[in-house]
Write an enzyme that holds these catalytic residues in place. Structure first.
Site, short mmCIF file in Angstrom:
data_model
loop_
_atom_site.label_atom_id
_atom_site.label_comp_id
_atom_site.label_asym_id
_atom_site.label_seq_id
_atom_site.Cartn_x
_atom_site.Cartn_y
_atom_site.Cartn_z
N PRO A 64 0.85 -1.19 0.00
CG PRO A 64 0.01 -1.05 2.17
CD PRO A 64 0.89 -1.87 1.29
CG MET A 65 3.73 2.11 -1.81
SD MET A 65 4.95 1.88 -3.14
CE MET A 65 4.01 0.82 -4.26
CB CYS A 76 2.55 5.17 7.60
SG CYS A 76 2.93 6.78 6.86
CE LYS A 136 4.28 -2.59 4.17
NZ LYS A 136 4.96 -1.32 4.40
CG ASN A 169 7.71 -3.96 2.61
OD1 ASN A 169 7.53 -2.96 3.29
ND2 ASN A 169 7.79 -3.88 1.30
CG ASP A 189 16.26 -2.37 1.29
OD1 ASP A 189 15.59 -1.33 1.15
OD2 ASP A 189 17.15 -2.51 2.15
N GLY A 223 7.20 -2.62 -2.76
CA GLY A 223 6.72 -1.25 -2.77
C GLY A 223 7.43 -0.41 -3.80
NE ARG A 224 11.51 2.40 -0.72
CZ ARG A 224 12.66 2.53 -0.07
NH1 ARG A 224 13.32 3.68 -0.14
NH2 ARG A 224 13.16 1.54 0.63
#
Length: 333
Positions: A19-20, A103, A142, A205, A207, A229-230
């Site tokens: 989730p971003m 977050c 998360k 999660n 890297d 994610g990223r």
């Protein structure tokens, strides 16, 4: 037998879209789904925003049949607000309700939400139990390793969250204090997975930015799956590439310039349809750098893509990119 979250089979070694905020929206989720993501999470949604019926929060509840299984993620620090928000989410009928305890952003964490709750583990456990009791959906969490170096209690925390009824946990291998700096420490994620009392899926999660790294971490840390994610921003192909490498040991060639332009166009088109022209154009900008990463002399095109407010002009820029970088001539610097 695949990995199961409650009764939802998410595959043998699931890849999850993280989730971003302003990234994991329906257009982007559709692309990641096409490229092999096994479970998609929405952008995180403010519980207070949902209760107040704030337009931006409510819009984030939009989910579509083609993207299932899909989880809606909420955040907040007030137990009553989170319970009310959980009830609103349940009416939308997602497959999963996820709670954001990870977050690190100041405006969230300093109000005791997101990773801020890692300062108050009893409250974190109590809030989780209240939400589990409130809804009939499987609840997942998360989170991070802890607030700082001196409070990495994730092994105990994960066990306590499991005991109050969560069905899976995704752990980012950093503390809140680290934000996104330094290297993610997966050894503690492995400790959670290897705890003999744990019987829910544990997802790692942080890297994972290549198929090789995904397989290395899969083998080294023994997690049930990986949340990405990223590395997926502007590059939904990461899911396809990891899956192919796990299955065959082969590295897929990167997408051609034609495929990159085609998917970027689709993404822009869906974004504009979903959010309106102005917001759709603006929120696409964070993706362009990765869509065309590695192409030499690309800066003038990138500047146009991230500054233009005109759809026709953006489409012309895509045409120019295609003309400038043909597939038969590698353009990588």
């Amino acid at each position: 037998m695949g990995v199961k979250i409650a009764n939802i089979d998410v595959g043998d070694f699931p890849l999850l879209l993280a989730p971003m905020e302003d990234v994991s929206d329906p257009p982007f989720r559709a692309l990641c789904n096409e490229q092999g993501a096994d479970l998609l999470y929405t952008e995180f949604i403010s519980s207070e925003g949902l209760i107040r019926d704030a337009a931006k929060s409510v819009q984030k509840l939009d989910i579509y049949e083609y993207e299932r299984p899909v989880g809606i993620q909420i955040f907040g620090s007030e137990i009553d607000s989170m319970r009310q928000a959980a009830r609103v989410v349940e009416k939308t009928n997602p497959d999963i309700l996820d709670i954001n305890y990870g977050c690190p952003v100041k405006k969230v964490a300093c109000k005791g939400a997101g990773a801020g709750i890692l300062k108050d583990i009893p409250k974190m456990v109590d809030l989780t139990k209240k939400i589990v009791d409130e809804v009939n959906l499987p609840v997942t969490v998360k989170t991070r390793l802890g607030w700082d170096e001196n409070s990495k209690y994730i092994v105990e925390v994960a066990e306590r969250l499991q005991d109050v009824g969560i069905k899976a946990i995704s752990i980012h291998g950093r503390t809140r204090r680290q934000m996104y700096k330094g290297e993610a420490d997966w050894s503690l994620i492995a400790d959670v997975k290897n705890n003999p009392r744990m019987n829910i899926p544990v997802f790692g999660n942080g890297d994972i930015d290549s198929p090789q790294k995904a397989v290395e971490y899969k083998n080294r840390y023994g997690v049930d799956g990986i949340m990405i994610g990223r590395a997926s921003i502007g590059y939904p192909w990461i899911f396809r590439e990891i899956k192919h490498y796990i299955a065959t040991g082969e590295i897929l060639p990167p997408p051609t310039i034609e495929e990159r332009v085609k998917v970027a166009r689709e993404h822009l088109d869906m974004s504009v349809k979903w959010k309106g022209t102005h917001t759709g154009i603006v929120e696409m900008r964070r993706h362009y750098g990765n869509y065309f990463k590695g192409y030499s002399h690309f800066k003038p095109f990138r500047t146009k893509l991230v500054t233009s407010d005109d759809l026709d002009e953006l489409q012309q820029t895509f045409d120019q990119i295609l003309e400038s970088y043909s597939s038969d001539e590698p353009a990588f610097a």
